[in-house]
Write an enzyme that holds these catalytic residues in place. Structure first.
Site, mmCIF file in Angstrom:
data_model
loop_
_atom_site.group_PDB
_atom_site.id
_atom_site.type_symbol
_atom_site.label_atom_id
_atom_site.label_comp_id
_atom_site.label_asym_id
_atom_site.label_seq_id
_atom_site.Cartn_x
_atom_site.Cartn_y
_atom_site.Cartn_z
ATOM 1 N N ASP A 214 -33.476 -18.425 -15.228
ATOM 2 C CA ASP A 214 -32.595 -18.448 -14.069
ATOM 3 C C ASP A 214 -32.106 -17.023 -13.820
ATOM 4 O OD1 ASP A 214 -33.023 -21.112 -13.960
ATOM 5 O OD2 ASP A 214 -31.014 -21.733 -14.586
ATOM 6 N N ASP A 216 -29.225 -15.929 -12.999
ATOM 7 C CA ASP A 216 -27.837 -15.595 -13.337
ATOM 8 C C ASP A 216 -27.574 -15.604 -14.848
ATOM 9 O OD1 ASP A 216 -28.151 -18.300 -13.666
ATOM 10 O OD2 ASP A 216 -26.532 -18.888 -12.319
ATOM 11 N N TRP A 276 -30.344 -30.266 -7.713
ATOM 12 C CA TRP A 276 -29.906 -29.769 -9.002
ATOM 13 C C TRP A 276 -30.028 -30.823 -10.101
ATOM 14 C CZ3 TRP A 276 -26.354 -31.051 -12.645
ATOM 15 C CH2 TRP A 276 -26.076 -30.067 -13.614
ATOM 16 N N GLU A 279 -34.628 -31.737 -14.163
ATOM 17 C CA GLU A 279 -35.984 -31.215 -14.389
ATOM 18 C C GLU A 279 -36.131 -30.627 -15.790
ATOM 19 O OE1 GLU A 279 -33.681 -29.383 -13.086
ATOM 20 O OE2 GLU A 279 -34.009 -27.468 -14.059
ATOM 21 N N ASP A 280 -35.047 -30.026 -16.306
ATOM 22 C CA ASP A 280 -35.141 -29.441 -17.651
ATOM 23 C C ASP A 280 -35.254 -30.527 -18.728
ATOM 24 O OD1 ASP A 280 -32.566 -30.206 -17.009
ATOM 25 O OD2 ASP A 280 -31.595 -28.397 -17.769
ATOM 26 N N MET A 306 -23.330 -16.102 -18.097
ATOM 27 C CA MET A 306 -23.785 -16.561 -16.786
ATOM 28 C C MET A 306 -22.907 -15.940 -15.714
ATOM 29 S SD MET A 306 -24.392 -20.442 -15.517
ATOM 30 C CE MET A 306 -23.570 -20.649 -13.977
ATOM 31 N N HIS A 309 -20.709 -18.502 -10.121
ATOM 32 C CA HIS A 309 -21.007 -18.692 -8.701
ATOM 33 C C HIS A 309 -20.700 -20.110 -8.295
ATOM 34 C CE1 HIS A 309 -24.752 -20.976 -9.544
ATOM 35 N NE2 HIS A 309 -24.770 -20.232 -10.625
ATOM 36 N N ARG A 311 -21.780 -23.619 -6.316
ATOM 37 C CA ARG A 311 -23.064 -24.318 -6.162
ATOM 38 C C ARG A 311 -23.720 -23.864 -4.853
ATOM 39 N NH1 ARG A 311 -24.745 -27.679 -9.674
ATOM 40 N NH2 ARG A 311 -23.073 -29.193 -9.557
HETATM 41 MN MN LIG Z 1 -26.472 -20.979 -12.247
#
Ligand SMILES: [Mn+2]
Ligand SMILES: *[C@@H]1O[C@H](CO)[C@@H](O)[C@H](O)[C@H]1NC(C)=O
Ligand SMILES: *[C@@H]1O[C@H](CO)[C@@H](O)[C@H](O)[C@H]1NC(C)=O
Length: 370
Positions: A214, A216, A276, A279-280, A306, A309, A311
């Protein structure tokens, strides 16, 4: 008497001077010999080692720094530059060490220093167009593609590049950086972008290892080595947002890495998780259902920061995720690399990364509720 003593002292001084001259002469001979063998390119291994030692000695770290004024130094400079060129074209480099020697361990990561493109360029002069790099002094065992699912996160990307390029360099990784940019405003689909990344980066180079990160997430310790392992790797095990702990045993989010064999064994990742989450967990299921285990770094080393932020728009939590992850055993055979469809819009090489923009379509219409 005194004359005799004076004579003896003089004699000793002369002998001393003579000895000094001999030593000096010997040193000069060794230095010249060094230059000589580099110029005529004999004993290339010996001479690559010497290059780094000698350049420290003369205190110039880069071949394009200004020429030293000392005659012998510039002579050596030219010779070593030539031999370095030879090393990259003809001579095999020694394999990179398993434990890179220049690591620093725990890092201070913050996101308040202003970050400009200019600064990023200056920090990374040796990164090649498209965000490619390979260690100049050794041959890495793996070629690593770093694949970042992406949409509208320029601010995060700058910090990611600022921190990761130097870390990867210290880790002596042979790598390329790729953002897979989802075109348009439809629902985000992280895992599908990762599948596309796998396919697209192989058009660019012969990668053996794929790290999915990712944008971030920044590692807080450079001992967390970005290459592939015997088993699929989960790197981001201790994020600040989860109190530096694994949130649950089967967590595989954030940053992970699989080699070619491991990735193809699980038919890649699912393409049908829109929005969101989930999937992981599906990827984790694929790994365990195919008889593999997840490998992880030590919890002290696998720490991440991280960038905070809100969403993103068009990336709302996927309400179907809980039921979908129950069915991985069935769906993984038909949903993955063997069913991947998308439209490549364009690939643009920037100095510190490659930007692959794709149209991935949109989620199928939901059946009416009731
Ligand atoms: Mn994030
Ligand atoms: C990937 O890792 C597996 C072990 O999980 C190993 O057997 C295989 O040779 C590796 N493949 C590549 C292409 O590196
Ligand atoms: C990537 O490329 C797309 C399409 O050319 C462009 O709209 C976008 O701004 C680029 N993003 C970055 C971060 O380079």
């Amino acid at each position: 008497m005194t004359r005799l003593m004076l004579g003896r002292t003089l004699e000793r001084i002369c002998k001393g001077i003579l000895l000094l001259c001999l030593v000096h002469f010997a040193i000069m001979m060794i230095l010249y010999w060094d230059v000589y063998i580099q110029r005529f390119d004999i004993f290339n291994r010996f001479n690559t080692r010497n290059y780094s030692r000698m350049s420290h000695f003369f205190n110039f770290s880069k071949p394009n720094s200004t020429l030293p004024t000392l005659g012998i130094a510039s002579d050596h400079f030219l010779a070593s530059e030539k031999s370095e060129a030879n090393v990259t074209t003809e001579k095999p480099l020694p394999p990179c060490p398993d434990v890179p020697p220049g690591l620093v361990g725990r890092l201070l990561i913050e996101f308040s220093t202003p970050m400009t493109q200019e600064r990023l360029r200056k920090e990374n002069p040796d990164v090649k167009e498209g965000g490619r790099y390979s260690p100049p002094d050794c041959k890495a065992r793996q070629k690593v593609a770093i694949i970042i699912p992406y949409r509208n996160r320029e601010h995060h990307l700058k910090y990611w590049l600022h921190y990761l390029h130097p870390i990867l360099r210290r880790q002596k990784i042979d790598y390329g950086i790729y953002i897979i940019n989802q075109h348009g405003d439809d629902t985000f689909n992280r895992a599908k972008l990762l599948n596309i990344g796998y396919k697209e980066v192989l058009k660019d180079a012969d990668y053996d290892c794929f790290i999915f990160s990712d944008v971030d997430l920044i590692p807080m310790d450079d001992r967390n080595l970005y290459h592939c392992y015997d088993q699929p790797r989960h790197f981001a095990i201790a994020m600040d947002k989860f109190g530096f702990r694994l949130p649950y045993a089967g967590y595989f989010g954030g940053v992970s890495g699989l080699n070619k064999t491991q990735f193809l064994k699980i038919n890649g990742f699912p393409n049908e998780y829109w929005g969101w989450g989930g999937e992981d967990d599906d990827i984790y299921n694929r790994i365990t259902l195919n008889g593999m285990k997840v490998s992880r770094p030590d919890v002290k080393i696998g720490r991440y920061r991280m960038i905070k932020h809100d969403r993103d728009k068009h990336n709302e939590p996927n309400p179907q995720r809980f039921t979908k992850i129950q069915n991985t055993k069935i769906t993984m055979h038909r949903d993955g690399m063997n069913s991947l469809q998308y439209h490549l819009i364009e690939t643009v090489r920037y100095p510190l990364y490659t930007n692959i923009t794709v149209d991935i379509g949109k989620p199928p219409p939901r059946p009416p509720r009731g």
